[in-house]
Design an enzyme around this catalytic site. Structure first.
Site, PDB file in Angstrom:
ATOM      1  CB  ILE A 183      71.207  66.606  47.741  1.00 32.95           C
ATOM      2  CG1 ILE A 183      72.690  66.921  47.969  1.00 32.95           C
ATOM      3  CG2 ILE A 183      70.311  67.672  48.373  1.00 32.95           C
ATOM      4  CD1 ILE A 183      73.119  66.994  49.420  1.00 32.95           C
ATOM      5  CD  GLU A 202      67.916  60.853  38.367  1.00 34.56           C
ATOM      6  OE1 GLU A 202      68.117  61.518  39.403  1.00 34.56           O
ATOM      7  OE2 GLU A 202      68.569  61.025  37.311  1.00 34.56           O
ATOM      8  CB  SER A 216      86.799  60.948  46.711  1.00 38.20           C
ATOM      9  OG  SER A 216      87.307  61.769  45.702  1.00 38.20           O
ATOM     10  CG  HIS A 258      85.830  65.629  53.039  1.00 36.22           C
ATOM     11  ND1 HIS A 258      87.127  65.446  52.629  1.00 36.22           N
ATOM     12  CD2 HIS A 258      85.053  65.468  51.937  1.00 36.22           C
ATOM     13  CE1 HIS A 258      87.133  65.179  51.322  1.00 36.22           C
ATOM     14  NE2 HIS A 258      85.891  65.194  50.877  1.00 36.22           N
ATOM     15  CB  VAL A 282      62.058  68.983  35.434  1.00 37.90           C
ATOM     16  CG1 VAL A 282      61.316  70.320  35.465  1.00 37.90           C
ATOM     17  CG2 VAL A 282      61.546  68.049  36.527  1.00 37.90           C
ATOM     18  CB  SER A 324      81.019  65.047  54.409  1.00 36.97           C
ATOM     19  OG  SER A 324      82.067  64.652  53.573  1.00 36.97           O
TER      20      SER A 324
END
Lengths: 477, 418
Positions: free
Chosen positions: A13, A32, A46, A50, A173, A342
């Site tokens: 994301i 990060e 996985s 989808h 953070v 997805s």
């Protein structure tokens, strides 16, 4: 220096959103906590795109899944990421489960999923000869696909950095303050100021939102264990094979991967620790048992490795996407579990829209180039392409990883790339060196050497995945 | 396209001995393709002694053993290309290889010797639970770090598997100042040579725990410890026997797998037990003109036997190239009788005018047992053995006279009698 947007978390994301934001003249930082992108939930799932029939109509999961899946093929093409539209199948083992298939089918229609079909056993066996004898019928979703989640994320982060986003690794953070319209993030790399914050911290997103006094994001880390099997059995199934979903998720699946392996898993168990990716004997045994329920001839004799991934499950059971009630410049993108991968391309576009919409005027980044160029993959190249590549750079003629046929040139590329690899696992995820049958037995030490040389470090400073994951101690006697 | 009479894939002990033998037998254009930077193969990192006792009658280190062949290869007109990886072998014996200086090369060979060696079984094949910390590695990888790169891969070590590399590394790490806490072996017996158990464990007071395995690894970043447990007859962990052992390194010596990716791609039939090609007594595979020898054919415990086997393959390849084969072959396949896991070669051409040695391994430990060889219902030999162990390869000789007496309906078998 004040950033316009600070994204916390370089998972799928965060990284895809960073790339979306790089279309505009915004100063964006991608923060990060780990030594690399894609180190949390993104690393180990996985890899399924989808179709979108699982989510209850009206939920954010339903909304973003169908949109994201529709975007995925083009998205992967632009970023040179392998994607395969293999289709998925949900198998019923009883009349009762056939009823569940009907419910899923109806849901799919309501969510706008195309080409769904309910089929009988005969047709199912025709599609998947290795399906279990007990299977009585199935739901087929031709629009489903598979993608490598970390490769997608690496590519997006790389492209984002190429387009001006700043990537800061090992930047955890630890606290957030807000005054005069500016957030001050306390991090392990010092203070970072930003006008907007996107919380894409995965299993840690609840902790992060609490830092601004928002207690609404409640995340339960949900572990899922898997086996990866050798490419020799990668063709056991052609579709992704699901069982009927349970309360904890979509159950154990059997699927090929874009790299040609077979993946079986995951289990689903809620755990306390948001970073605990240890596998358990019970979990691995359950994967074996349940995978064998779907398909004949699933044998972990061909196992290359097993692993556990964490889902950032929200107690609310849906994605949490949008401005926080505590501060509308703090945008949550939390609870992103399946179908999060997805949905990711669509979520990224939506998050960028939320930010841009808040500005009175925003200019496009005139230098934006959404295409990731020049990714040479020796194992996929023709003899002519190989010869040409070696003529240009002899390092493409030196095979480092035998099992996956990865060259020194590709490893150097992975290290030098924007947001490039800094550790052995980073090289592995970018190039597949060490991901084959021998699991780095031969090439591991060579990868350590190349990393040390490229990064100007000693070999005993090189880690497996950052922090204290050192590989070597002092010099021997 | 370049042309060679013989292409040898792999420049370890097997590849070098095969090439040298073929040269001696009169083959002209020979090339060895080696993926590492130097000839010698895995011997280069085996700096301990114990090599050459059978073949040279003296005790050598790995590099010393290799050097004896490297010198001969260098003195000959055999071409060598190191840092060169063979990518593919075609059905008509075209070898595709790649390296930094020549790029992608295609070589048409009259015959090919496969000598790619083997690799170690990794953790993934073990279904061991726990974290994926650093500090978990195969014993061979650890050996390379210590002996070739000069770095310590660990300070407090647990070794899983008592194969020879594990045993050798237990001693090596101890000599380097590390603490080797225990060697665990899931089987009720060690898969290593007896001499290695004595010289590498007993002499240093390192405990060997049989019927014991590692069931879990601990530690987020670097390994912090392992849980070991006893196993039952079905090799399943016995609840209640778990024990935590603090360590920063877990070395795996849990088996070797012949590296037959190229072999499989050409479509050469493999033996399910050895994981190597099915070969005849000259080590010719099911594909005409392709021979195999050394650890790619079956895992050996002594390099001396690798050398002998490679010389057979070299001779076989030479005979093939020079058209010296005795007409249409008549094959008899030796059968594995009681207690015998596999036999190499898997088939014998009874027209072969020489004695043939059958190499075999037993499936468990036998004491005071007999090795019985039977041909067409007659016992050819029945030899008493004080000890037979899966870790030690055995052999029996089938004499040329016996072969000459056989026909295409003959049977030949090897078994153990207790």
């Amino acid at each position: 220096m004040i950033y316009d947007v600070a994204i916390i978390g370089a998972g799928v994301i965060g990284s895809l959103t960073a790339r979306e934001l790089s279309r505009y003249k915004l100063k964006t930082a991608l923060l990060e906590a780990s030594n690399d992108v894609a180190m949390g939930a993104t690393k180990a799932n996985s890899g399924i795109v989808h179709a979108g029939f699982d989510a209850v109509p009206g939920t954010l999961k339903a909304k973003f899944n169908v949109k994201g899946t529709a975007m995925m093929a083009k998205y992967c093409e632009m970023l040179s990421v392998p994607y395969k539209n293999n289709g998925s199948i949900v198998v019923a083992f009883s009349e009762e489960e056939k009823h569940t298939l009907r419910v899923l089918y109806e849901r799919g229609l309501a969510n706008g999923v195309e080409k769904l079909r309910l089929i009988d056993r005969e047709e199912l066996v025709g599609l998947e000869p290795n399906i279990a004898d007990e299977a009585v019928g199935a739901l087929v979703a031709p629009t489903a696909g598979i993608v490598c989640p970390y490769e997608l994320t690496i590519a997006a982060a790389e492209n984002a950095v190429s387009n001006g986003v700043e990537f800061k690794r090992n930047c955890r953070v630890t606290g957030i303050a807000f005054s005069d319209g500016v957030f001050t993030l306390e991090t392990t790399l010092g203070e970072i100021k930003s006008r907007y914050v996107i919380n894409a911290a995965g299993t840690h997103s609840g902790e992060v939102s609490k830092m601004i006094g928002d207690d609404s994001v409640e995340i339960v880390p949900r572990a899922g264990e898997y086996f990866i099997l050798d490419k020799a059995v990668g063709n056991l199934v052609s579709h992704t094979i699901f069982q009927c979903p349970t309360e904890l998720g979509k159950g154990v699946l059997v699927t090929g991967t874009v790299d040609g392996n077979l993946l079986i898993g995951p289990t689903a168990s809620d755990i306390e620790d948001a970073d605990d990716t240890a596998t358990t004997l019970e979990g691995l045994n359950e994967v074996k048992r349940l995978a064998s329920k779907s398909c004949k001839n699933v044998s972990t004799r061909n196992a290359i490795t097993s692993f556990s991934g964490l889902r950032a499950h929200a107690k609310s059971n849906d994605f949490i996407i949008g401005p926080s009630s505590a501060n509308d410049h703090f945008i949550n993108a939390a609870g992103i579990e399946s179908p999060g991968l997805s949905s990711a391309p669509a979520i990224a576009v939506y998050l960028a829209y939320l930010i841009c919409n808040d500005f009175e005027k925003i200019d496009l980044n005139p230098d934006f180039d959404g295409v990731r160029h020049d990714v040479f993959r020796f194992r996929h190249a023709s003899d002519e392409e190989r010869a040409a590549a070696i003529a240009e750079n002899p390092a493409y003629g030196r095979i480092i990883c035998r099992c996956e046929t990865v060259t020194e040139g590709e490893i150097i590329d992975a290290i030098r790339a924007p947001a490039g690899a800094r550790d052995v696992d980073g090289v592995k995820r970018r190039t597949r060196a060490g991901m084959g049958r021998c699991q780095g037995g031969f090439c591991g030490s060579k990868v350590v050497e190349i990393l040390a040389r490229e990064l100007g470090k000693e070999v005993n400073e090189i880690t497996k995945f950052g922090n204290g994951s050192f590989i070597l101690f002092d010099k021997s006697k | 396209m370049i042309n060679y009479d013989l292409v040898v894939v792999g420049g370890g002990p097997a590849g070098m001995a095969a090439a040298l033998k073929a040269k001696e037998e009169g083959v002209e254009k020979i090339i060895i393709l080696e993926r590492a930077e130097t000839l010698g193969g895995i011997l280069e990192q085996c700096i301990h002694t114990g090599f050459g006792l059978h073949y040279f009658g003296e005790e050598l280190s790995g590099p010393e053993y290799a050097e004896k062949f490297i010198v001969q290869v260098e003195a000959s007109d055999i071409d060598v290309k190191c840092d060169t990886m063979v990518l593919d072998i075609s059905d008509d014996n075209v070898v595709t290889a790649v390296n930094k200086t020549d790029g992608l090369v295609k070589i048409q060979a009259k015959a090919i010797v496969l000598a790619m060696g083997c690799r170690e079984r990794p953790r993934g094949a073990l279904e061991m639970a726990g974290t994926r910390a650093s500090g978990i590695m195969t014993a061979g990888t650890a050996q390379k770090y210590v002996n070739l790169d000069g770095y310590m891969p660990g300070k407090k070590v647990v070794i899983l598997g008592s194969g020879d590399i594990g045993l050798i590394m237990a001693r090596r790490m101890t000599l380097e100042g590390a603490e080797v806490k225990v060697v665990c072996e899931i089987m009720p017996y060690s898969g290593g040579l007896t001499r290695n158990i004595v010289q590498c464990l007993d002499d240093f007071g390192i405990p060997l725990r049989l019927s014991t395995t590692v069931i879990k690894t601990h530690g987020r970043e670097r390994l912090e410890g392992v849980t070991i447990a006893k196993v039952d007859d079905r090799l399943q962990p016995i609840p209640g026997t778990e024990e935590y052992i603090e360590c920063d390194t877990l070395m795996l010596s849990v088996g070797l797998i012949p590296e037959n990716e190229l072999t499989k791609n050409v479509g050469i039939p493999l033996d399910r037990v050895t994981n190597g090609a099915v070969v005849d007594e000259m080590r010719q595979t099911g594909h005409k003109g392709i021979f195999a020898c050394g650890n790619v054919l079956h895992v050996h415990d002594l390099v001396d036997y690798v050398t002998l086997e490679a010389q057979l393959a070299g001779k076989g390849a030479a005979d093939y190239i020079l058209g010296r084969t005795p007409g249409e072959a008549i094959y008899v396949a030796p059968q594995t009788g009681n207690g015998v896991r596999y036999i190499v070669p898997q088939k014998i051409n009874i027209k072969n005018p020489n004695d043939v040695k059958l190499y075999f391994r037993v499936g468990k430990i036998y004491k005071n047992a007999r090795v019985v060889v039977e041909c067409d219902g007659n016992v050819l030999s029945s030899k008493k053995k004080v000890k037979l162990a899966p870790g030690e390869m055995e052999n029996v000789v089938i004499s040329a006279d016996v072969l000459a007496s056989m026909n295409d309906n003959s049977t030949l078998s090897v078994r153990v009698e207790e």
